[in-house]
Design an enzyme around this catalytic site. Structure first.
Site, PDB file in Angstrom:
ATOM      1  N   HIS A 174      37.675  33.294 -82.143  1.00 25.17           N
ATOM      2  CA  HIS A 174      37.584  33.589 -80.716  1.00 25.17           C
ATOM      3  C   HIS A 174      36.783  32.131 -80.172  1.00 25.17           C
ATOM      4  CE1 HIS A 174      37.405  37.865 -81.876  1.00 25.17           C
ATOM      5  NE2 HIS A 174      38.087  37.956 -80.846  1.00 25.17           N
ATOM      6  N   TYR A 186      46.611  44.631 -80.986  1.00 22.59           N
ATOM      7  CA  TYR A 186      45.066  45.120 -81.130  1.00 22.59           C
ATOM      8  C   TYR A 186      44.762  46.030 -80.189  1.00 22.59           C
ATOM      9  CZ  TYR A 186      40.130  44.321 -81.537  1.00 22.59           C
ATOM     10  OH  TYR A 186      38.675  44.410 -81.940  1.00 22.59           O
ATOM     11  N   SER A 218      36.990  47.197 -77.494  1.00 20.62           N
ATOM     12  CA  SER A 218      37.169  45.861 -77.067  1.00 20.62           C
ATOM     13  C   SER A 218      37.530  45.873 -75.474  1.00 20.62           C
ATOM     14  CB  SER A 218      37.955  44.850 -78.042  1.00 20.62           C
ATOM     15  OG  SER A 218      38.374  43.788 -76.933  1.00 20.62           O
ATOM     16  N   SER A 219      37.095  44.967 -74.788  1.00 22.59           N
ATOM     17  CA  SER A 219      37.452  45.086 -73.336  1.00 22.59           C
ATOM     18  C   SER A 219      39.087  44.961 -73.282  1.00 22.59           C
ATOM     19  CB  SER A 219      36.803  43.983 -72.566  1.00 22.59           C
ATOM     20  OG  SER A 219      36.950  42.755 -73.144  1.00 22.59           O
ATOM     21  N   CYS A 220      39.721  44.447 -74.194  1.00 19.55           N
ATOM     22  CA  CYS A 220      41.012  44.180 -74.211  1.00 19.55           C
ATOM     23  C   CYS A 220      42.078  45.541 -74.257  1.00 19.55           C
ATOM     24  CB  CYS A 220      41.645  43.066 -74.996  1.00 19.55           C
ATOM     25  SG  CYS A 220      41.795  43.887 -76.958  1.00 19.55           S
ATOM     26  N   LYS A 223      43.252  49.987 -80.727  1.00 16.89           N
ATOM     27  CA  LYS A 223      41.827  50.400 -80.341  1.00 16.89           C
ATOM     28  C   LYS A 223      42.131  51.660 -79.452  1.00 16.89           C
ATOM     29  CE  LYS A 223      39.217  47.905 -82.570  1.00 16.89           C
ATOM     30  NZ  LYS A 223      37.931  48.037 -83.701  1.00 16.89           N
ATOM     31  N   LEU A 253      32.184  39.013 -77.585  1.00 19.76           N
ATOM     32  CA  LEU A 253      31.129  38.698 -78.201  1.00 19.76           C
ATOM     33  C   LEU A 253      30.920  37.280 -78.741  1.00 19.76           C
ATOM     34  CD1 LEU A 253      31.057  42.273 -79.754  1.00 19.76           C
ATOM     35  CD2 LEU A 253      29.858  41.480 -78.004  1.00 19.76           C
TER      36      LEU A 253
HETATM   37  O1  GFB Z   1      38.326  34.103 -77.281  1.00 26.69           O
HETATM   38  P1  GFB Z   1      39.863  34.015 -77.034  1.00 26.69           P
HETATM   39  O2  GFB Z   1      40.561  33.576 -78.250  1.00 26.69           O
HETATM   40  O3  GFB Z   1      40.403  35.404 -76.861  1.00 26.69           O
HETATM   41  O4  GFB Z   1      40.115  33.066 -76.039  1.00 26.69           O
HETATM   42  P2  GFB Z   1      40.695  36.480 -75.541  1.00 26.69           P
HETATM   43  C1  GFB Z   1      39.647  32.902 -74.628  1.00 26.69           C
HETATM   44  C2  GFB Z   1      40.094  31.999 -73.736  1.00 26.69           C
HETATM   45  O5  GFB Z   1      39.938  30.802 -74.365  1.00 26.69           O
HETATM   46  C3  GFB Z   1      41.703  31.753 -73.612  1.00 26.69           C
HETATM   47  C4  GFB Z   1      40.921  29.506 -74.318  1.00 26.69           C
HETATM   48  O6  GFB Z   1      42.040  31.707 -72.395  1.00 26.69           O
HETATM   49  C5  GFB Z   1      42.111  30.503 -74.719  1.00 26.69           C
HETATM   50  O7  GFB Z   1      43.115  29.943 -74.072  1.00 26.69           O
HETATM   51  N1  GFB Z   1      40.677  28.663 -75.312  1.00 26.69           N
HETATM   52  C6  GFB Z   1      40.446  27.444 -75.050  1.00 26.69           C
HETATM   53  C7  GFB Z   1      40.635  28.856 -76.840  1.00 26.69           C
HETATM   54  N2  GFB Z   1      40.532  26.653 -76.417  1.00 26.69           N
HETATM   55  C8  GFB Z   1      40.611  27.591 -77.138  1.00 26.69           C
HETATM   56  C9  GFB Z   1      40.345  27.454 -78.565  1.00 26.69           C
HETATM   57  O8  GFB Z   1      40.335  26.185 -79.163  1.00 26.69           O
HETATM   58  N3  GFB Z   1      40.297  28.774 -79.508  1.00 26.69           N
HETATM   59  C10 GFB Z   1      40.544  29.791 -78.718  1.00 26.69           C
HETATM   60  N4  GFB Z   1      40.427  31.041 -79.647  1.00 26.69           N
HETATM   61  N5  GFB Z   1      40.523  29.934 -77.393  1.00 26.69           N
HETATM   62  C11 GFB Z   1      40.764  38.186 -77.032  1.00 26.69           C
HETATM   63  C12 GFB Z   1      41.394  39.197 -77.963  1.00 26.69           C
HETATM   64  O9  GFB Z   1      41.054  37.677 -76.074  1.00 26.69           O
HETATM   65  O10 GFB Z   1      39.414  39.045 -76.659  1.00 26.69           O
HETATM   66  C13 GFB Z   1      40.874  39.968 -78.595  1.00 26.69           C
HETATM   67  O11 GFB Z   1      42.329  38.263 -78.640  1.00 26.69           O
HETATM   68  C14 GFB Z   1      39.596  40.636 -78.524  1.00 26.69           C
HETATM   69  O12 GFB Z   1      41.785  40.708 -79.497  1.00 26.69           O
HETATM   70  C15 GFB Z   1      38.793  39.581 -77.651  1.00 26.69           C
HETATM   71  O13 GFB Z   1      39.930  41.608 -77.610  1.00 26.69           O
HETATM   72  C16 GFB Z   1      37.704  40.249 -76.995  1.00 26.69           C
HETATM   73  O14 GFB Z   1      39.297  36.456 -74.800  1.00 26.69           O
HETATM   74  O15 GFB Z   1      41.821  35.730 -74.657  1.00 26.69           O
END
Ligand code: GFB
Length: 316
Positions: A181, A138, A109-111, A142, A168
């Site tokens: 996500h 995580y 993952s990009s993280c 990875k 994704l």
């Molecule tokens: O997709 P996400 O959960 O993960 O959140 P990351 C992306 C952004 O969306 C963050 C905002 O800035 C969140 O604060 N956001 C706003 C929300 N509202 C919501 C909501 O209702 N739900 C969620 N989930 N986010 C992930 C990693 O990071 O990236 C994983 O946690 C993985 O491990 C993935 O690597 C690619 O993009 O921040």
């Protein structure tokens, strides 16, 4: 170029977002897809994984199995994210090497890249600085997987490679308000808000972070290409090369879903990393490019969600 025709390819994690897309894409190459349901094989169990692999003896393996989730899930389950992913990848990679599989592709993952990495992020940035705290567990797992793959290639000459996708989304995702996500979370929230005729909806963070999104079938196409033609040691970044702020994404999801109320952001929830756009030059050089723009991908995902709510791993 390595032909996939008549190869028996194990998609580990075929019930997840990425695994489902790989299982959709592989038959067109002439390969046959091997799968085993989560309920029948716990990939954290070394003996069970060894036994299954010895019994089924795949020609190739794609490691799409992982404990994954959005920013909220990563924060509350760091032990699961670290332990599960270390065990899953160690078991599959080691046993695949023992068995002498012809090729293995490990997905990260990009993280995995440092929070402050120069943008767009090149694979050389790996381990050059501290990680984003919200997904450190995580990312550490990875990173270990990447190093494991590279070590088996160097020490034992295994044709094992790694790929790092950006964020994704697509059909078959988990729609869960606390754990998903951002795209499935926003689709579910806005769908419910529309049905309830809500005038207002609150999202997490500031809305300012930038993210790079890729439709999952485009990722699957890239993975098949890598299996066929990539033999390098370095991870291959796979991204759309397009960034969008979470606030702008929210507006686009609202249009897709038909939610017309107001949207606000609650900064008490974390933003995560401010930006993580990948340098996908190597993948583009291998003749791949994304084919599904975000607007179309969101529409396809929402259509899938509406038609499959019973099986959408939905938790409201
Ligand atoms: O997709 P996400 O959960 O993960 O959140 P990351 C992306 C952004 O969306 C963050 C905002 O800035 C969140 O604060 N956001 C706003 C929300 N509202 C919501 C909501 O209702 N739900 C969620 N989930 N986010 C992930 C990693 O990071 O990236 C994983 O946690 C993985 O491990 C993935 O690597 C690619 O993009 O921040």
């Amino acid at each position: 170029m390595l032909s996939l025709r008549n190869k028996r390819i194990w998609v580990a994690g075929h019930q997840g977002l990425v695994g489902q897309a790989l299982a959709r894409a592989l038959p067109a190459t002439g390969a046959s897809v091997l799968t085993v349901p989560r309920s029948e094989l716990d990939l954290r169990n070394q003996q069970a994984t060894r036994h299954w692999l010895q019994q089924h003896n795949p020609d190739m393996v794609i490691v799409a199995a992982a404990t994954v989730g959005g920013i909220g899930d990563n924060q509350v389950r760091p032990a699961d994210f670290l332990y599960d992913n270390l065990m899953i990848e160690a078991n599959i990679i080691h046993e695949a090497a023992q068995l002498g599989v012809e090729k293995l592709l490990f997905l990260g993952s990009s993280c995995i890249y440092p929070r402050e990495a120069a943008q767009p992020i090149a694979p050389a940035a790996l381990l050059s600085g501290p990680l984003e705290p919200t997904n450190e567990a995580y990312a550490l797992a990875k990173i270990a997987g990447v190093r494991l793959v590279q070590s088996y290639a160097r020490q034992y000459g295994c044709r094992f490679i790694t790929a790092m996708p950006c964020n994704l989304y697509g059909p078959g995702d988990r729609f869960d308000l606390a754990r998903s996500h951002v795209i499935p979370a926003l689709i579910l929230k806005m769908h419910q808000a529309r049905l309830r005729q809500q005038a207002q909806l609150e999202l997490w963070g500031t809305g300012q972070p930038l993210r790079e999104f890729l439709y999952v079938d485009d990722l699957a196409a890239a993975c098949l290409r890598l299996l066929q033609i990539y033999e390098g040691d370095a991870p291959v970044n796979i991204g759309s090369s397009l960034e969008i702020s979470i606030a702008a994404l929210a507006k686009q999801v609202a249009v897709t879903v038909g939610y017309q109320g107001a949207i606000s952001f609650n900064p008490a929830h974390p933003d995560g990393t401010p930006r993580k756009i990948l340098d996908s030059t190597v993948m583009r050089g291998l003749g791949w490019q994304p084919s599904v723009p975000l607007g179309q991908g969101l529409a396809l995902t929402y259509e899938w969600f509406c038609n499959h709510q019973a099986e959408a791993r939905l938790v409201a």
